[in-house]
Design an enzyme around this catalytic site. Sequence first.
Site, PDB file in Angstrom:
ATOM      1  CB  ALA A 150      -1.153   0.259   1.717  1.00 56.43           C
ATOM      2  N   PRO A 152       1.467   3.809  -2.681  1.00 55.77           N
ATOM      3  CG  PRO A 152       0.767   3.328  -3.996  1.00 55.77           C
ATOM      4  CD  PRO A 152       0.492   2.838  -2.828  1.00 55.77           C
ATOM      5  CE1 TYR A 153      -4.920   5.470   3.447  1.00 54.19           C
ATOM      6  CE2 TYR A 153      -3.837   4.192   4.912  1.00 54.19           C
ATOM      7  CZ  TYR A 153      -4.707   4.548   4.763  1.00 54.19           C
ATOM      8  OH  TYR A 153      -5.364   5.759   5.611  1.00 54.19           O
ATOM      9  CB  SER A 154       2.485   4.258   3.003  1.00 47.33           C
ATOM     10  OG  SER A 154       1.583   3.027   3.993  1.00 47.33           O
ATOM     11  CE  LYS A 157      -5.031   9.030   4.402  1.00 47.87           C
ATOM     12  NZ  LYS A 157      -5.770   9.867   4.347  1.00 47.87           N
TER      13      LYS A 157
END
Length: 176
Positions: A150, A152-154, A157
């Site tokens: 994950a 891109p999510y990390s 954020k």
Amino acid sequence: MNNIDLKDKVAVVTGGVQGFGLAVVERLIKSGAKLAIWENDEKLLDEFQTVDTVFKVKTDVSDPQSVESAVNQTAENFGAINILVNNAGIAGPNHKTWEYPNSDWQKVIDIDLSGVFYCCKYVVPQMIENNYGRIVNVASIAGKEGNPNAMPYSAAKAGVIAITKSLGKELADKNI
């Protein structure tokens, strides 16, 4: 549950028709705030049952013009924006970093990171003008620790955490 008096406050919640955003909306309503929900999913927005104090605006947080329009519509409807909850976000699919599709990377970054930037960029001047504001940017422990599959999510954020710190320092001498 503790009580918060938000009687004369106007709050914006992005992605406020389901999940965590909906819980925030419900709490703000119980606290007396007038609400604007900015949501990109028109079907969810139309189906959302609400009270008179809630103003629904179809908004794509990844599009700066859409956000600027939502700010203008909300300010026109309520006269001000006092509270911003940047909640809209997507997790994206799970892939190893080297296998992550470019288009999915871009979508996650556009919504989860650029969306927070655009909302702050266009709402903060209203708050400065009114000498009052509160901003909540929803991040994740993934932004500090990094989640496997994950990336891109990390990354997004982590960027939200940095935006929040930078903005806090820029607004330290304001009532925001």
